[in-house]
Design an enzyme around this catalytic site. Structure first.
Site, PDB file in Angstrom:
ATOM      1  N   ARG A  43       0.788  -1.193   0.000  1.00 51.98           N
ATOM      2  CA  ARG A  43       0.000   0.000   0.000  1.00 51.98           C
ATOM      3  C   ARG A  43       0.843   1.276   0.000  1.00 51.98           C
ATOM      4  O   ARG A  43       0.380   2.343  -0.375  1.00 51.98           O
ATOM      5  CB  ARG A  43      -0.872  -0.004   1.269  1.00 51.98           C
ATOM      6  N   ASP A 104       7.535   2.436  -2.786  1.00 61.72           N
ATOM      7  CA  ASP A 104       7.779   3.612  -1.959  1.00 61.72           C
ATOM      8  C   ASP A 104       9.233   3.687  -1.510  1.00 61.72           C
ATOM      9  O   ASP A 104       9.856   4.741  -1.551  1.00 61.72           O
ATOM     10  CB  ASP A 104       6.833   3.620  -0.741  1.00 61.72           C
ATOM     11  N   ASP A 107      14.793  -1.149   0.845  1.00 61.07           N
ATOM     12  CA  ASP A 107      15.498  -1.284   2.108  1.00 61.07           C
ATOM     13  C   ASP A 107      16.496  -2.443   1.928  1.00 61.07           C
ATOM     14  O   ASP A 107      17.581  -2.248   1.371  1.00 61.07           O
ATOM     15  CB  ASP A 107      14.412  -1.542   3.158  1.00 61.07           C
ATOM     16  N   THR A 108      16.137  -3.668   2.305  1.00 55.69           N
ATOM     17  CA  THR A 108      17.035  -4.808   2.082  1.00 55.69           C
ATOM     18  C   THR A 108      17.144  -5.127   0.591  1.00 55.69           C
ATOM     19  O   THR A 108      18.116  -5.739   0.152  1.00 55.69           O
ATOM     20  CB  THR A 108      16.525  -6.075   2.796  1.00 55.69           C
ATOM     21  N   GLY A 109      16.138  -4.762  -0.174  1.00 57.63           N
ATOM     22  CA  GLY A 109      16.115  -5.053  -1.614  1.00 57.63           C
ATOM     23  C   GLY A 109      15.336  -6.318  -1.935  1.00 57.63           C
ATOM     24  O   GLY A 109      15.082  -6.618  -3.100  1.00 57.63           O
ATOM     25  N   THR A 111      12.151  -7.226  -1.488  1.00 65.95           N
ATOM     26  CA  THR A 111      10.818  -7.103  -2.087  1.00 65.95           C
ATOM     27  C   THR A 111      10.911  -6.817  -3.586  1.00 65.95           C
ATOM     28  O   THR A 111      10.335  -7.548  -4.400  1.00 65.95           O
ATOM     29  CB  THR A 111      10.007  -5.981  -1.391  1.00 65.95           C
ATOM     30  N   LYS A 135      17.329   3.189   1.006  1.00 57.42           N
ATOM     31  CA  LYS A 135      18.230   3.121   2.166  1.00 57.42           C
ATOM     32  C   LYS A 135      19.380   2.187   1.775  1.00 57.42           C
ATOM     33  O   LYS A 135      19.351   0.990   2.098  1.00 57.42           O
ATOM     34  CB  LYS A 135      17.515   2.503   3.372  1.00 57.42           C
ATOM     35  N   ASP A 163       3.759   4.091   6.262  1.00 55.72           N
ATOM     36  CA  ASP A 163       3.090   4.016   7.567  1.00 55.72           C
ATOM     37  C   ASP A 163       3.980   3.471   8.668  1.00 55.72           C
ATOM     38  O   ASP A 163       5.010   2.837   8.414  1.00 55.72           O
ATOM     39  CB  ASP A 163       1.880   3.085   7.461  1.00 55.72           C
ATOM     40  N   ARG A 169       0.109   7.642   7.055  1.00 55.99           N
ATOM     41  CA  ARG A 169       0.170   7.535   5.592  1.00 55.99           C
ATOM     42  C   ARG A 169      -0.230   8.845   4.906  1.00 55.99           C
ATOM     43  O   ARG A 169       0.227   9.139   3.811  1.00 55.99           O
ATOM     44  CB  ARG A 169      -0.776   6.436   5.082  1.00 55.99           C
TER      45      ARG A 169
HETATM   46  P1  XMP Z   1      12.786  -4.435   1.449  1.00 54.01           P
HETATM   47  O1  XMP Z   1      13.575  -4.692   2.728  1.00 54.01           O
HETATM   48  O2  XMP Z   1      12.210  -5.705   0.926  1.00 54.01           O
HETATM   49  O3  XMP Z   1      11.624  -3.549   1.979  1.00 54.01           O
HETATM   50  O4  XMP Z   1      13.592  -3.661   0.446  1.00 54.01           O
HETATM   51  C1  XMP Z   1      10.786  -2.835   1.197  1.00 54.01           C
HETATM   52  C2  XMP Z   1       9.519  -2.567   1.971  1.00 54.01           C
HETATM   53  O5  XMP Z   1       9.795  -2.353   3.370  1.00 54.01           O
HETATM   54  C3  XMP Z   1       8.984  -1.344   3.891  1.00 54.01           C
HETATM   55  N1  XMP Z   1       9.875  -0.349   4.532  1.00 54.01           N
HETATM   56  C4  XMP Z   1       9.467   0.738   5.177  1.00 54.01           C
HETATM   57  N2  XMP Z   1       8.230   1.209   5.399  1.00 54.01           N
HETATM   58  N3  XMP Z   1       9.149   3.065   6.549  1.00 54.01           N
HETATM   59  C5  XMP Z   1       8.072   2.387   6.090  1.00 54.01           C
HETATM   60  O6  XMP Z   1       6.958   2.829   6.281  1.00 54.01           O
HETATM   61  C6  XMP Z   1      10.429   2.648   6.365  1.00 54.01           C
HETATM   62  O7  XMP Z   1      11.369   3.312   6.810  1.00 54.01           O
HETATM   63  C7  XMP Z   1      10.587   1.407   5.643  1.00 54.01           C
HETATM   64  N4  XMP Z   1      11.694   0.706   5.271  1.00 54.01           N
HETATM   65  C8  XMP Z   1      11.203  -0.367   4.591  1.00 54.01           C
HETATM   66  C9  XMP Z   1       8.212  -0.781   2.725  1.00 54.01           C
HETATM   67  O8  XMP Z   1       6.911  -1.329   2.769  1.00 54.01           O
HETATM   68  C10 XMP Z   1       8.902  -1.277   1.495  1.00 54.01           C
HETATM   69  O9  XMP Z   1       8.020  -1.503   0.415  1.00 54.01           O
END
Ligand code: XMP
Length: 182
Positions: A43, A104, A107-109, A111, A135, A163, A169
């Protein structure tokens, strides 16, 4: 206890101006391929997608369809579960389409990597990826989006669609969630 920081990390006008830049870059790169099928990941991406897709239209890019995909990797709170669940997949035939996969934040990559592979199985012509936030210090798998709005430090951010336990949001800017140590 977690609270929202008083100062925005990224202000509304900074987001708007960066989205206009991104739209110009994406339009210059992708216009030649014809219509684009946008795949925003719900979302968290709904606000970013709404603004970016309209900016792309202003740049003359034809968006032939917007296919929403719902994935989840975070449980509640600020830590990822590490497991990506596709809660609602795409039923449209993506064969030979030009896909712009939107998220959006990376992070770890995990997803984006996982979802790009999943869409790749549907034999599109190409898949380009774009995230509003990145990040890079948190990356655990090798994956770089083709377009990134802002690179940020390892802080938990909310607002503009993102969120914390489903809150914040609707904030028009990106803020930081801070842990208050008693
Ligand atoms: P990965 O680790 O798979 O994560 O790259 C991607 C998903 O993690 C969520 N995410 C966050 N959501 N604030 C948020 O609201 C954050 O700082 C954050 N860091 C990761 C997000 O859903 C993203 O699609």
């Amino acid at each position: 206890m977690f609270t929202l920081s008083h100062t925005p990390l990224i202000k509304e006008d900074e987001i708007a101006s960066r989205i206009a830049d991104l739209a110009r870059m994406i339009a210059d790169d992708l216009r030649r391929y014809g219509p684009i099928t946008a795949v925003p990941m719900l979302r968290g991406c709904f606000v970013f997608a709404a603004d970016l897709l309209r900016a792309l239209s202003r740049e003359g890019v034809e968006i032939d369809e917007v296919c929403f995909l719902t994935a989840s990797s975070y449980g509640s709170g600020t830590t990822s579960s590490g497991t990506i669940k596709v809660l609602q997949s795409i039923t449209t035939d993506l064969k030979d389409r030009n896909i712009l996969l939107l998220d959006d934040i990376i992070d770890t990559g995990r997803t984006l990597k996982h979802i790009k592979e999943l869409l790749g199985d549907m034999q599109p012509s190409r898949i380009m990826t774009c995230t509003l936030l990145d990040k890079p210090s948190r990356r655990e798998v090798e994956f770089e989006p083709d377009y990134v709005g802002f690179s940020i430090n390892d802080v938990f951010v909310v607002g503009y669609g993102l969120d914390f336990d489903q809150k914040y949001r609707a904030l028009p800017y990106i803020g930081i969630i801070e842990e208050q140590i008693a």
